[in-house]
Write a protein that holds these residues in place. Structure first.
Motif, short mmCIF file in Angstrom:
data_model
loop_
_atom_site.label_atom_id
_atom_site.label_comp_id
_atom_site.label_asym_id
_atom_site.label_seq_id
_atom_site.Cartn_x
_atom_site.Cartn_y
_atom_site.Cartn_z
N LEU A 406 44.33 37.41 31.97
CA LEU A 406 45.17 37.17 32.78
C LEU A 406 44.96 37.06 33.96
CD1 LEU A 406 48.09 35.69 32.63
CD2 LEU A 406 49.34 37.27 32.41
N ALA A 407 44.89 38.09 34.70
CA ALA A 407 44.30 38.07 35.84
C ALA A 407 43.50 37.55 36.73
CB ALA A 407 43.76 39.88 36.23
N HIS A 408 42.63 36.66 35.67
CA HIS A 408 41.15 36.83 36.02
C HIS A 408 41.67 35.29 36.12
CE1 HIS A 408 36.86 34.60 36.51
NE2 HIS A 408 37.02 36.49 37.08
N PRO A 409 40.93 34.59 37.91
CA PRO A 409 41.25 33.45 38.24
C PRO A 409 41.25 32.05 37.80
CG PRO A 409 40.35 35.50 40.74
CD PRO A 409 40.57 35.87 39.03
N THR A 410 40.05 32.49 37.28
CA THR A 410 39.70 30.87 36.25
C THR A 410 40.07 30.81 35.12
OG1 THR A 410 37.60 32.47 35.16
CG2 THR A 410 37.71 31.44 36.84
N ILE A 411 41.39 32.12 34.82
CA ILE A 411 42.04 31.94 33.86
C ILE A 411 43.81 31.77 33.74
CG2 ILE A 411 42.66 33.13 30.78
CD1 ILE A 411 40.15 34.58 31.52
#
Length: 436
Positions: A406-411
């Motif tokens: 959830l924290a990843h910018p692509t997700i």
């Protein structure tokens, strides 16, 4: 001087041997131990490594073992180049995220998290064994994802430093264009592993060398003007974007700034993943290594990836081990190290990729000019993801995997993070003890 290579059966290893062979005077190695559970394959690789060193007149003894403790005993440095799960696991990292509409890549996004989860526990176990028999050895991590793995090692108290070949590749390219020796090109290279920008470049050394292309100032604007089209094509981002912000992004930035274009390309490619290409190349390379007449680095090895890996490793080892001609920390080398204030908006414990002074005391980040909000925001987001990813790798649990995704910018969407978490756990169960 004794060096051990964990993952020594990799097809990369002859690249490393080539660098050692050309550096006998400045890096006097007496023994190289290749450590790998796949002994048959490793013996094959060791044969070509011995022939490469012999052809270059290097006296180092090359041995093979499947035991970390036997191989690392008394080592001055241990290089980590592992791939847990092999190309088959990488193929999964590059396929199931695409089926969910996300980039499939072995170090970025969901695929990168999957690799971190199965890799961190193995690397920490290796490091624990090394500590038992070589407590003062430097651990040089080339294992992806380098930033997360290096932080895991540092948090566990090991003498570790991360290494990537992106910066040295840019340095070599710029030096060729400028007509100067590579060591005279100094980069303002900043960010996290596989999330970096070159913001400037200058030529050190003699006035004559500077006069050939630099004039002593920042040469990046001129290089973007002269070679920008070529660079833009290679990294998959618009030239106008680079010129407007005055930076050369690493090619990994396309996974963020051109995410949907990359996903569309990956869907069109179908099962033709990078993992499948590398697997085919590895089969060719192993056939080549089996030929007793082969005593030089094969040309097809350049298609395997890891260009200039050996030069980067040799440069780093010279400084860490205080070898003859070591720069004693005066010439900055790009490495992955504790932040310790280099990027003030990140925690000191984060691992950043910046120019460092390298000496037997370790790596010290050089001062870094402030990052503009466009770059700092992305770095901060990915650094937060990496902290959550490491927590998931150390403690397990679907909920921790979910939070990292959830924290990843692509997700960044709860429903997508949930779907990816389920796919990741299902695909990686073989390598995740907590998920069985």
């Amino acid at each position: 001087m004794k060096l051990a290579v964990v993952g020594g059966g990799s097809t990369y290893t002859p690249e490393l041997a080539d660098g050692f062979g050309r550096s006998a005077d400045s890096l006097p190695i007496g023994e190289v131990v290749l450590i790998d559970p796949a002994l048959g394959r490793t013996e094959l690789v060791a044969g070509v490594v011995r022939r490469i060193l012999a052809r270059q007149g290097h006296p180092a003894r090359v041995t093979v073992t499947d035991s970390v403790t036997r191989g690392a005993e008394g080592a001055d440095a241990v290089l980590l180049q592992l791939r847990v799960g092999g190309q088959a696991a990488r193929h999964g990292d590059e396929t199931w995220p695409v089926e969910c509409g996300c980039v499939g890549q072995e170090t970025v996004g969901a695929g990168g998290l999957a690799k971190a989860l199965r890799t961190v526990p193995v690397v920490l176990d290796v490091a624990r064994q090394v500590r038992e028999v070589a407590p003062d050895a430097w651990l040089v991590d080339f294992t992806n994802p380098v930033g997360i793995v290096t932080r895991a090692l540092l948090d566990a108290g090991h003498r570790a430093i991360g290494l990537c070949n992106v910066a040295i590749g840019v340095q070599r390219r710029f030096a060729q264009w400028l007509g100067v020796p590579p060591d005279e090109v100094e980069l303002d290279h900043v960010g996290l592993n596989h999330l970096t920008w070159v913001r400037g470049a200058r030529v050190r050394g003699t006035e004559a060398a500077r006069g050939r292309g630099a004039g002593g100032g920042d040469v990046l604007p001129g290089l973007l003007e002269a070679y920008g089209g070529e660079l833009a094509s290679e990294i998959g981002l618009p030239l106008e974007l680079m010129r407007r912000h005055g930076v050369l992004p690493s090619y990994y930035l396309r996974y963020y700034w051109a995410h949907d274009v990359v996903v569309a390309d990956q869907r069109e490619a179908g099962s033709g993943t990078r993992a499948s290409q590398v697997a085919a190349l590895e089969a060719q390379l192993l056939d080549t290594y089996a030929d007793p007449s082969v005593d030089t680095k094969p040309e097809i090895l350049s298609r395997r990836g890891g260009a200039y890996y050996s030069e980067a490793a040799v440069d780093l080892l010279r400084g860490l081990l205080g070898a003859p001609a070591a720069d004693s920390g005066t010439v900055p080398r790009v490495a992955d190290v504790r932040n310790n204030g280099a990027l003030p908006f990140l925690p000191d414990a984060a691992v950043v990729e910046v120019p460092c002074g390298i000496s037997p005391k370790g790596a010290v980040p050089r001062p870094v000019a402030p990052l503009p909000p466009l770059l700092a925001g992305l770095v901060a987001g990915v650094a937060a993801y990496e902290e959550l990813a490491l927590d998931a790798a150390l403690r397990g649990g679907r909920h921790r995997v979910y939070d990292a995704l959830l924290a990843h910018p692509t997700i960044g969407r709860y429903d997508l993070a949930g779907a990816l978490a389920d796919r990741l756990v299902a695909a990686g169960r073989e390598h995740l003890a907590w998920a069985r």
